[in-house]
Design an enzyme around this catalytic site. Structure first.
Site, PDB file in Angstrom:
ATOM      1  N   SER A  54     -16.535  -0.010  37.938  1.00 44.23           N
ATOM      2  CA  SER A  54     -15.085   0.097  37.785  1.00 44.23           C
ATOM      3  C   SER A  54     -14.509  -1.294  38.016  1.00 44.23           C
ATOM      4  O   SER A  54     -14.855  -1.955  39.008  1.00 44.23           O
ATOM      5  CB  SER A  54     -14.525   1.106  38.793  1.00 44.23           C
ATOM      6  OG  SER A  54     -13.157   1.318  38.540  1.00 44.23           O
ATOM      7  N   GLU A  55     -13.638  -1.748  37.113  1.00 42.80           N
ATOM      8  CA  GLU A  55     -13.197  -3.153  37.124  1.00 42.80           C
ATOM      9  C   GLU A  55     -12.580  -3.591  38.442  1.00 42.80           C
ATOM     10  O   GLU A  55     -12.582  -4.777  38.771  1.00 42.80           O
ATOM     11  CB  GLU A  55     -12.196  -3.378  35.988  1.00 42.80           C
ATOM     12  CG  GLU A  55     -10.870  -2.628  36.185  1.00 42.80           C
ATOM     13  CD  GLU A  55      -9.928  -2.728  34.993  1.00 42.80           C
ATOM     14  OE1 GLU A  55     -10.378  -3.137  33.916  1.00 42.80           O
ATOM     15  OE2 GLU A  55      -8.748  -2.399  35.157  1.00 42.80           O
ATOM     16  N   ASN A  56     -12.040  -2.634  39.199  1.00 42.95           N
ATOM     17  CA  ASN A  56     -11.400  -2.995  40.465  1.00 42.95           C
ATOM     18  C   ASN A  56     -12.414  -3.170  41.596  1.00 42.95           C
ATOM     19  O   ASN A  56     -12.042  -3.163  42.763  1.00 42.95           O
ATOM     20  CB  ASN A  56     -10.334  -1.964  40.835  1.00 42.95           C
ATOM     21  CG  ASN A  56     -10.845  -0.544  40.846  1.00 42.95           C
ATOM     22  OD1 ASN A  56     -11.696  -0.172  40.038  1.00 42.95           O
ATOM     23  ND2 ASN A  56     -10.357   0.261  41.762  1.00 42.95           N
TER      24      ASN A  56
END
Lengths: 226, 226
Positions: A54-56
């Protein structure tokens, strides 16, 4: 050819997520974009051997939490509550995107407004709007080894999203390798779009009528397995 | 007093370091890891002409939403301006009352990291062939084309952490880390909202993510999602 396909023949978002989940191979690190792609986490089996990014900053994201078990500090790229899978690791945003640009993503699943025959992806700004949301899409699409576009085959206005040339602003050029829609699974090849799978009850000619580009048909054409 | 010792401040005192015209980093990804109490505090000041660097354009029910509405912000630098159910940013932008610099998320994180690391910029493929590349230098290295992106620093960073000790050493929880560590390194003055204060030496040194040398002031406030 009539481009309206009976509503009951269209794959639901959930059915599309199930189909995409089947495509993810053991050992892969996979980024799932916000919206429909992230639904796929519900159908990636814990024993499937897939690590969801997940990019975060999550490497090893799990399925959505059960109601009442949400942790406010554990969220997906859409800022919705999610879970950490066994063996997850957490990193900051610059490291998260280093992973994406550095070639560690076997695959990214992203939503799309348009995909062209050369695999160009548009998914951040509608032409009528002065700006739009880029988020992590440009970095992830340019860094991932493969990009799967997951989207409805037509816009809400009935316009084909699979086109010869993009008319919407580009997210990343020549990145999409496979397209999963609510009526078909299509690969993007050097020869253009190739129809691999079709939703049960939908005809090849109907898919062609809903596609604004030449569509070759695979010799191994089959129904989308459900 | 120990070397580099700090103590918790109240929010208005901590925010005394912010001046009209400052460039301010807001840590967080949506509500996750967002210094909500500090931003709410900022919205109660009469500061003007601020440039805010934040991943999103601010949801209407957030401190950033109130700050936008008050007219304190002249420019926003972000990747995802239209957050869900958000109209404040949209209305201001469409009325020409706010300047937007739209940056892909990985490029945003890396520009901040570059500033903190004392680097003069970096080369990325993100944005090639898109609107983002307009006006930027393209450079070929080893037969591959890249865009030159420049460092992004701030006068002040408002950040969110889980624990802080009296040297300012920080730990984060879950995905609340996101932009906070790179922002801490790239601001002239860093103010942290932490959930808990711990004694010096209480946190295992290998677990500390942001060393206290990057932290100037802190406040203790749980409140809302970290």
């Amino acid at each position: 050819m009539e481009t309206v396909i009976a509503e009951n023949l269209l794959l639901s978002r959930e059915a599309m997520a199930k189909r995409v989940a089947q495509e993810l191979q053991a050992g892969w690190v996979v980024n799932l974009g916000i919206g429909m792609p992230v639904l796929t986490t519900k159908y990636v089996g814990a024993d499937q051997g897939v690590i969801v990014h997940s990019e975060n900053g999550i490497i090893g994201m799990g399925p959505p939490p059960r109601e009442g078990e949400e942790d406010d500090d554990v969220r997906n790229a859409g800022n919705e509550p999610t879970t950490l899978a066994l063996g997850a690791a957490l990193v900051h945003q610059a490291d998260s995107f280093s992973l994406a640009r550095g070639g560690r993503l076997n695959c990214a699943v992203l939503g799309g407004f348009q995909v062209s025959t050369s695999g160009d992806l548009a998914n951040w700004r509608l032409p009528k709007n002065p700006t739009g949301n880029i988020g992590g899409a440009m970095d992830i699409a340019s860094g991932a080894n493969e990009v799967f576009a997951m989207m409805s085959h037509l816009t809400k206005q009935g316009e084909p999203k699979l086109v010869e040339e993009l008319t919407y602003p580009v997210t990343t050029l020549a990145c999409v390798t496979k397209i999963f829609t609510d009526i078909a699974v299509i690969t993007v090849t050097g020869e253009g779009f190739v129809l691999e799978e079709v939703a049960s009850g939908v005809g090849v000619e109907q898919v062609k009528a809903c596609t604004a580009a030449p569509l070759l048909v695979s010799d191994a054409l089959q129904d989308i397995p459900m | 007093m120990e070397v580099g010792s700090k103590k918790a401040l109240d929010i208005p005192s901590a925010l005394g370091a912010v001046k009209d015209g400052d460039v301010i980093f807001f840590g967080g990804f949506g509500s996750n890891g967002n210094p909500s109490a500090l931003i709410e505090g900022l919205s109660k000041t009469n500061l003007k002409n601020l440039t805010v660097v934040n991943n999103g354009g601010g949801s209407d029910d957030s401190g950033l939403g109130s700050l936008l509405e008050s007219g304190a912000i002249a420019k926003i630098i972000c990747s995802f301006p239209y957050e869900r159910d958000s109209v404040i940013f949209r209305d201001l932008f469409q009325a020409g009352k706010i300047e937007l610099e739209l940056v892909p998320q990985g490029t945003l994180a890396e520009r901040i990291r570059n500033a903190g690391a004392g680097l003069g910029g970096f080369l990325t493929k993100t944005g090639l062939g898109t609107e983002v590349a307009q006006g930027k230098q393209e450079i070929e290295v080893g037969g591959e084309l890249y865009i030159l992106e420049k460092p992004l620093r701030a006068d002040v960073a408002l950040l969110r952490a889980d624990t802080v000790d009296t040297r300012g050493n920080l730990t984060y929880r879950g995905s609340a880390r996101n932009f906070n560590p790179v922002m801490a390194m790239a601001a002239r003055h860093t103010i942290v909202q932490a959930s808990k204060e711990v004694a010096l030496g209480e946190t295992e040194p290998g677990v500390i993510v942001t060393p206290g040398i990057y932290v100037d002031q802190y406040v203790i406030s749980g409140g809302g999602s970290i």
